[in-house]
Scaffold this active site. Structure first.
Site, short mmCIF file in Angstrom:
data_model
loop_
_atom_site.label_atom_id
_atom_site.label_comp_id
_atom_site.label_asym_id
_atom_site.label_seq_id
_atom_site.Cartn_x
_atom_site.Cartn_y
_atom_site.Cartn_z
N LEU A 109 7.48 0.98 -0.94
CA LEU A 109 7.73 -0.09 0.03
C LEU A 109 7.15 -1.38 -0.52
O LEU A 109 5.99 -1.42 -0.92
CB LEU A 109 7.07 0.25 1.38
CG LEU A 109 7.15 -0.81 2.48
CD1 LEU A 109 8.60 -1.11 2.85
CD2 LEU A 109 6.37 -0.36 3.71
N ILE A 140 2.98 1.13 -2.88
CA ILE A 140 3.23 -0.26 -2.49
C ILE A 140 3.77 -1.01 -3.70
O ILE A 140 3.15 -1.00 -4.77
CB ILE A 140 1.95 -0.93 -1.97
CG1 ILE A 140 1.39 -0.17 -0.76
CG2 ILE A 140 2.23 -2.39 -1.62
CD1 ILE A 140 2.30 -0.15 0.46
N LYS A 141 4.90 -1.66 -3.51
CA LYS A 141 5.51 -2.40 -4.62
C LYS A 141 4.93 -3.82 -4.67
O LYS A 141 4.96 -4.56 -3.67
CB LYS A 141 7.03 -2.48 -4.47
CG LYS A 141 7.71 -1.15 -4.68
CD LYS A 141 9.22 -1.24 -4.53
CE LYS A 141 9.89 -1.76 -5.78
NZ LYS A 141 11.37 -1.66 -5.69
N ILE A 142 4.42 -4.17 -5.84
CA ILE A 142 3.84 -5.49 -6.08
C ILE A 142 4.51 -6.08 -7.31
O ILE A 142 4.60 -5.40 -8.34
CB ILE A 142 2.31 -5.39 -6.31
CG1 ILE A 142 1.61 -4.88 -5.04
CG2 ILE A 142 1.73 -6.73 -6.74
CD1 ILE A 142 0.12 -4.65 -5.20
#
Length: 369
Positions: A109, A140-142
């Site tokens: 996400l 978590i997409k960064i």
């Protein structure tokens, strides 16, 4: 056992680059997990925009949320919908996560693309989304922007799994790989465990060839450059993987591996071919190797199942890949400029999709189902 299943035996995980409420509810992801060995899911603002912004699949959920939260902000309404999908995907993948002891089975996400150049806000958003989803098999997409790198270290140090996105250049990849390591080292220094923390580095493929080939078609590099069409993105990825292989053999990494650290796998993203002259399995067939992931849109996944070739290719012809990139520079195609542009365009594209997504949710006021 088909060709997609064969990739696992070669050390490559297959993830699906798609998420949608109807697809999840119909058991589509469950079928791919059970029949094709799919072990992960990725999402992004463009995928969510297509899923949520069109049709009525989310109207019932939105109506119920609006009834309980009158006047809720559009961002809160979006997050409620997205988090439900991510939780559902995480639950479908939970048996994979348990079977593989946390080595795979992840759903991703993304933090808001509006935060791509804000380190502190990215860290805060990552922590908020991690808490809201509350699933150990979440990533978590960064984005791998200059501001993203310190956010990656801080997020990993906090014990949150990270999918680094929008990587195009080897230099950017190396920066975020070291950011991952730095986050793990911070945990070690505090006496905290690192064996259940996972990360992937999403290295984008097809967009590079689209840009380079556009230059070649415009005459840059002359006739000699025409032989490079469709080869630059693959060469770029192979050299990134060669760096990865060297790094995991280093003393610095081995010290972490001894404490149970998982390597940050390279993930090949944007693997659907954009040029109809290329085989539709080009960016799968040529990038198969251990400790990697290929996240495929549904059409590419179907194509590989039908006519792909499952064989280790990623560590083959590496010298030829070096020659391709040397020729790119010699002929003035300037890969560095291309990759810098692609990062900017990627952030802008995801921001535009996010704008459209929020706008479509803002005007939706469905009657309670």
């Amino acid at each position: 056992m088909g060709k997609l299943n064969d990739l696992a035996g070669l050390g490559q995980a297959v993830w699906l680059d798609f998420v949608d409420r109807k697809f999840l509810e119909a058991g589509g992801l469950k079928a791919l997990v059970e029949e094709d060995g799919v072990t992960g899911v990725t999402s992004n603002p463009t995928i969510f925009q297509k899923a949520m912004g069109e049709g009525t699949a989310y109207d019932g959920t939105l109506a119920a949320f609006d009834k309980e939260n009158p006047g809720a902000a559009t961002m809160d309404r979006y997050e409620h919908l997205a988090i439900q999908d991510i939780k559902a995907a995480a639950e479908t993948l939970a048996p994979v996560y348990e079977r593989l002891d946390g080595k795979d089975g992840y759903v991703s996400l993304e933090v808001s693309p509006y935060l791509a150049n804000d380190t502190d806000a990215t860290i805060a958003e990552a922590q908020k989304l991690w808490a809201a989803v509350d699933r150990s098999n979440l990533m978590i997409k960064i984005p791998g922007t200059p501001a993203g790198a310190p956010a990656i270290s801080a997020t990993i140090a906090a014990g949150i799994n990270v999918n680094v996105t929008l990587l195009f250049s080897q230099a950017s990849y190396e920066t975020v790989a070291l950011a991952y390591v730095a986050g793990l080292e911070q945990r070690v220094a505090r006496g905290e465990p690192i064996d259940r923390i996972a990360s992937v580095a999403s290295f984008f493929i097809s967009r590079i060839d689209a840009k380079i080939d556009e230059k070649i078609d415009a005459g840059v590099g002359g006739d000699e450059a025409k032989a490079l069409k469709g080869k630059v993105a693959i060469a770029n990825a192979k050299l990134a993987y060669a760096w990865y292989q060297d790094f995991i053999a280093s003393d610095r990494w081995q010290a972490l591996a001894a404490k149970g650290a998982q390597p940050q796998r390279l993930l090949w993203a944007s693997t659907g071919t954009k040029n109809p002259d290329f085989p539709d399995t080009l960016y799968v067939d040529t990038l198969i190797g251990a400790d990697t992931v290929n996240t495929m849109p549904p059409k590419t996944l179907d194509a590989f199942r039908e006519r792909g070739t499952a064989a280790v290719t990623l560590d083959k012809e590496v010298d030829a890949a070096r020659q391709v990139l040397a020729d790119v520079e010699r002929l003035g195609l300037d890969l560095g400029e291309v990759t810098d542009t692609l990062v900017e365009e990627g952030v802008a594209s995801f921001s535009k999709s996010f704008d459209e997504l929020l706008a479509s949710i803002a005007v939706k006021h469905p009657a309670e189902a």
